[in-house]
Design a protein around this motif. Structure first.
Motif, mmCIF file in Angstrom:
data_model
loop_
_atom_site.group_PDB
_atom_site.id
_atom_site.type_symbol
_atom_site.label_atom_id
_atom_site.label_comp_id
_atom_site.label_asym_id
_atom_site.label_seq_id
_atom_site.Cartn_x
_atom_site.Cartn_y
_atom_site.Cartn_z
ATOM 1 N N ALA A 12 -14.294 6.068 -1.431
ATOM 2 C CA ALA A 12 -13.379 5.505 -0.429
ATOM 3 C C ALA A 12 -11.948 5.800 -0.856
ATOM 4 O O ALA A 12 -11.637 5.794 -2.049
ATOM 5 C CB ALA A 12 -13.591 4.007 -0.313
ATOM 6 N N PRO A 13 -11.076 6.079 0.083
ATOM 7 C CA PRO A 13 -9.676 6.331 -0.261
ATOM 8 C C PRO A 13 -9.064 5.104 -0.935
ATOM 9 O O PRO A 13 -9.432 3.965 -0.635
ATOM 10 C CB PRO A 13 -9.002 6.587 1.089
ATOM 11 C CG PRO A 13 -10.116 6.949 2.010
ATOM 12 C CD PRO A 13 -11.321 6.215 1.499
ATOM 13 N N PRO A 14 -8.120 5.328 -1.853
ATOM 14 C CA PRO A 14 -7.518 4.186 -2.553
ATOM 15 C C PRO A 14 -6.585 3.379 -1.650
ATOM 16 O O PRO A 14 -5.841 3.934 -0.847
ATOM 17 C CB PRO A 14 -6.740 4.846 -3.691
ATOM 18 C CG PRO A 14 -6.484 6.229 -3.236
ATOM 19 C CD PRO A 14 -7.614 6.604 -2.326
ATOM 20 N N TYR A 15 -6.669 2.071 -1.775
ATOM 21 C CA TYR A 15 -5.765 1.154 -1.080
ATOM 22 C C TYR A 15 -5.889 -0.203 -1.746
ATOM 23 O O TYR A 15 -6.824 -0.451 -2.517
ATOM 24 C CB TYR A 15 -6.072 1.058 0.409
ATOM 25 C CG TYR A 15 -7.321 0.291 0.753
ATOM 26 C CD1 TYR A 15 -7.230 -1.011 1.205
ATOM 27 C CD2 TYR A 15 -8.574 0.861 0.625
ATOM 28 C CE1 TYR A 15 -8.381 -1.732 1.525
ATOM 29 C CE2 TYR A 15 -9.721 0.161 0.931
ATOM 30 C CZ TYR A 15 -9.614 -1.136 1.377
ATOM 31 O OH TYR A 15 -10.754 -1.850 1.679
ATOM 32 N N SER A 16 -4.946 -1.082 -1.458
ATOM 33 C CA SER A 16 -4.994 -2.438 -1.996
ATOM 34 C C SER A 16 -5.065 -3.421 -0.837
ATOM 35 O O SER A 16 -4.067 -3.661 -0.149
ATOM 36 C CB SER A 16 -3.760 -2.731 -2.853
ATOM 37 O OG SER A 16 -3.710 -4.100 -3.184
ATOM 38 N N TYR A 47 -3.786 1.218 5.230
ATOM 39 C CA TYR A 47 -5.135 1.773 5.321
ATOM 40 C C TYR A 47 -5.933 1.054 6.406
ATOM 41 O O TYR A 47 -6.671 1.669 7.156
ATOM 42 C CB TYR A 47 -5.840 1.648 3.967
ATOM 43 C CG TYR A 47 -7.236 2.191 3.978
ATOM 44 C CD1 TYR A 47 -7.472 3.559 4.041
ATOM 45 C CD2 TYR A 47 -8.335 1.336 3.930
ATOM 46 C CE1 TYR A 47 -8.756 4.068 4.062
ATOM 47 C CE2 TYR A 47 -9.619 1.837 3.945
ATOM 48 C CZ TYR A 47 -9.832 3.196 4.009
ATOM 49 O OH TYR A 47 -11.100 3.698 4.038
ATOM 50 N N SER A 48 -5.745 -0.248 6.497
ATOM 51 C CA SER A 48 -6.466 -1.063 7.467
ATOM 52 C C SER A 48 -5.864 -0.881 8.864
ATOM 53 O O SER A 48 -4.666 -1.071 9.064
ATOM 54 C CB SER A 48 -6.368 -2.539 7.061
ATOM 55 O OG SER A 48 -6.627 -3.391 8.149
ATOM 56 N N ASN A 49 -6.706 -0.539 9.822
ATOM 57 C CA ASN A 49 -6.246 -0.416 11.216
ATOM 58 C C ASN A 49 -5.713 -1.747 11.732
ATOM 59 O O ASN A 49 -4.722 -1.778 12.461
ATOM 60 C CB ASN A 49 -7.381 0.065 12.124
ATOM 61 C CG ASN A 49 -7.684 1.520 11.932
ATOM 62 O OD1 ASN A 49 -6.818 2.316 11.581
ATOM 63 N ND2 ASN A 49 -8.940 1.887 12.146
ATOM 64 N N GLU A 50 -6.356 -2.830 11.359
ATOM 65 C CA GLU A 50 -5.914 -4.149 11.805
ATOM 66 C C GLU A 50 -4.492 -4.421 11.322
ATOM 67 O O GLU A 50 -3.623 -4.816 12.102
ATOM 68 C CB GLU A 50 -6.871 -5.219 11.271
ATOM 69 C CG GLU A 50 -6.445 -6.634 11.620
ATOM 70 C CD GLU A 50 -7.442 -7.650 11.113
ATOM 71 O OE1 GLU A 50 -7.082 -8.408 10.190
ATOM 72 O OE2 GLU A 50 -8.579 -7.676 11.649
ATOM 73 N N VAL A 111 1.599 -0.695 -1.491
ATOM 74 C CA VAL A 111 1.099 -0.150 -0.225
ATOM 75 C C VAL A 111 1.599 1.287 -0.057
ATOM 76 O O VAL A 111 0.823 2.189 0.301
ATOM 77 C CB VAL A 111 1.521 -1.033 0.971
ATOM 78 C CG1 VAL A 111 1.208 -0.360 2.304
ATOM 79 C CG2 VAL A 111 0.829 -2.399 0.895
ATOM 80 N N LYS A 112 2.877 1.530 -0.331
ATOM 81 C CA LYS A 112 3.450 2.871 -0.190
ATOM 82 C C LYS A 112 2.813 3.839 -1.186
ATOM 83 O O LYS A 112 2.474 4.972 -0.836
ATOM 84 C CB LYS A 112 4.969 2.807 -0.397
ATOM 85 C CG LYS A 112 5.660 4.122 -0.151
ATOM 86 C CD LYS A 112 5.442 4.565 1.280
ATOM 87 C CE LYS A 112 6.701 4.976 1.946
ATOM 88 N NZ LYS A 112 6.477 5.387 3.343
ATOM 89 N N GLU A 113 2.640 3.402 -2.420
ATOM 90 C CA GLU A 113 2.047 4.249 -3.459
ATOM 91 C C GLU A 113 0.644 4.706 -3.068
ATOM 92 O O GLU A 113 0.298 5.875 -3.166
ATOM 93 C CB GLU A 113 2.015 3.489 -4.783
ATOM 94 C CG GLU A 113 1.430 4.273 -5.929
ATOM 95 C CD GLU A 113 2.342 5.348 -6.457
ATOM 96 O OE1 GLU A 113 1.817 6.320 -7.049
ATOM 97 O OE2 GLU A 113 3.569 5.236 -6.280
ATOM 98 N N TYR A 114 -0.174 3.762 -2.602
ATOM 99 C CA TYR A 114 -1.529 4.131 -2.189
ATOM 100 C C TYR A 114 -1.506 5.047 -0.971
ATOM 101 O O TYR A 114 -2.325 5.960 -0.862
ATOM 102 C CB TYR A 114 -2.378 2.890 -1.904
ATOM 103 C CG TYR A 114 -2.963 2.271 -3.154
ATOM 104 C CD1 TYR A 114 -3.769 2.999 -4.007
ATOM 105 C CD2 TYR A 114 -2.706 0.947 -3.469
ATOM 106 C CE1 TYR A 114 -4.318 2.432 -5.153
ATOM 107 C CE2 TYR A 114 -3.249 0.363 -4.612
ATOM 108 C CZ TYR A 114 -4.047 1.117 -5.446
ATOM 109 O OH TYR A 114 -4.586 0.558 -6.572
ATOM 110 N N SER A 115 -0.582 4.828 -0.068
ATOM 111 C CA SER A 115 -0.461 5.697 1.096
ATOM 112 C C SER A 115 -0.145 7.123 0.672
ATOM 113 O O SER A 115 -0.765 8.081 1.160
ATOM 114 C CB SER A 115 0.637 5.168 2.031
ATOM 115 O OG SER A 115 0.890 6.091 3.065
ATOM 116 N N LEU A 116 0.813 7.269 -0.231
ATOM 117 C CA LEU A 116 1.173 8.608 -0.708
ATOM 118 C C LEU A 116 0.008 9.254 -1.450
ATOM 119 O O LEU A 116 -0.223 10.459 -1.328
ATOM 120 C CB LEU A 116 2.421 8.537 -1.589
ATOM 121 C CG LEU A 116 3.702 8.146 -0.852
ATOM 122 C CD1 LEU A 116 4.820 7.847 -1.851
ATOM 123 C CD2 LEU A 116 4.124 9.220 0.138
#
Length: 172
Positions: A12-16, A47-50, A111-116
């Protein structure tokens, strides 16, 4: 540690979840937090659509000068058809799960770090898939990947905020 083969990577892609929840809960209860989130995050950083949809609704309200809170965001989500899926209880749960916005900037950075990181993974996956096609110019693919990674690194560097004490010290 053994490197994974390309065919073995299926994670799964990384996210928090916690940081995304904190950012949304914070912006629903604190105007300064909302301003900070709008300054540093884009909808696609979630990452979450919600949570992405809640962030978009909050940004839209802010743009029109409407005070952002659980009720106004709920009304905005009704206009976009997302409210039925999310619901009032879920919006209030975000606020309840974030008792303080003390570490808000840190959660925004996470959040930004995981997005990048997800964007870098995506760029590498595109390049990897393209490299399997021997009709394509592999040098061009590698160069484009390198440029994309440099761009992402510069965005990562730009997201590193200076602590207030350092910023004040530079002004003195």
């Amino acid at each position: 540690m053994k490197e994974k083969d390309v065919d073995e990577i299926n994670e799964a892609p990384p996210y928090s979840n916690e940081s995304e929840t904190s950012v949304i809960g914070g912006l629903l209860q604190d105007e300064a937090a909302l301003h900070r989130a709008i300054e540093c995050l884009q909808p696609e950083d979630f990452y979450s659509n919600e949570r992405r949809n809640i962030f978009i609704a909050a940004c839209d309200l802010f743009e029109y000068g409407v005070k952002v809170d659980v009720i106004t965001v709920g009304e905005k989500l009704k206009q976009t058809g997302e409210f039925d899926r999310i619901g009032h209880y879920r919006l209030t749960e975000y606020v309840d799960r974030v008792p303080s916005v003390v570490n808000y900037e840190h959660h925004c950075r996470i959040v930004k770090e995981y997005s990048l990181t997800r964007q870098a993974i995506g760029a590498m996956r595109v390049a990897t898939n393209s490299l399997f096609d021997f009709r394509k110019d592999h040098n061009k693919i590698v160069n484009e990947l390198a440029m994309r990674l440099i761009e992402l690194q510069s965005r990562r560097d730009a997201a590193q905020w200076t602590p207030l004490s350092q910023a004040i010290a530079k002004q003195i």
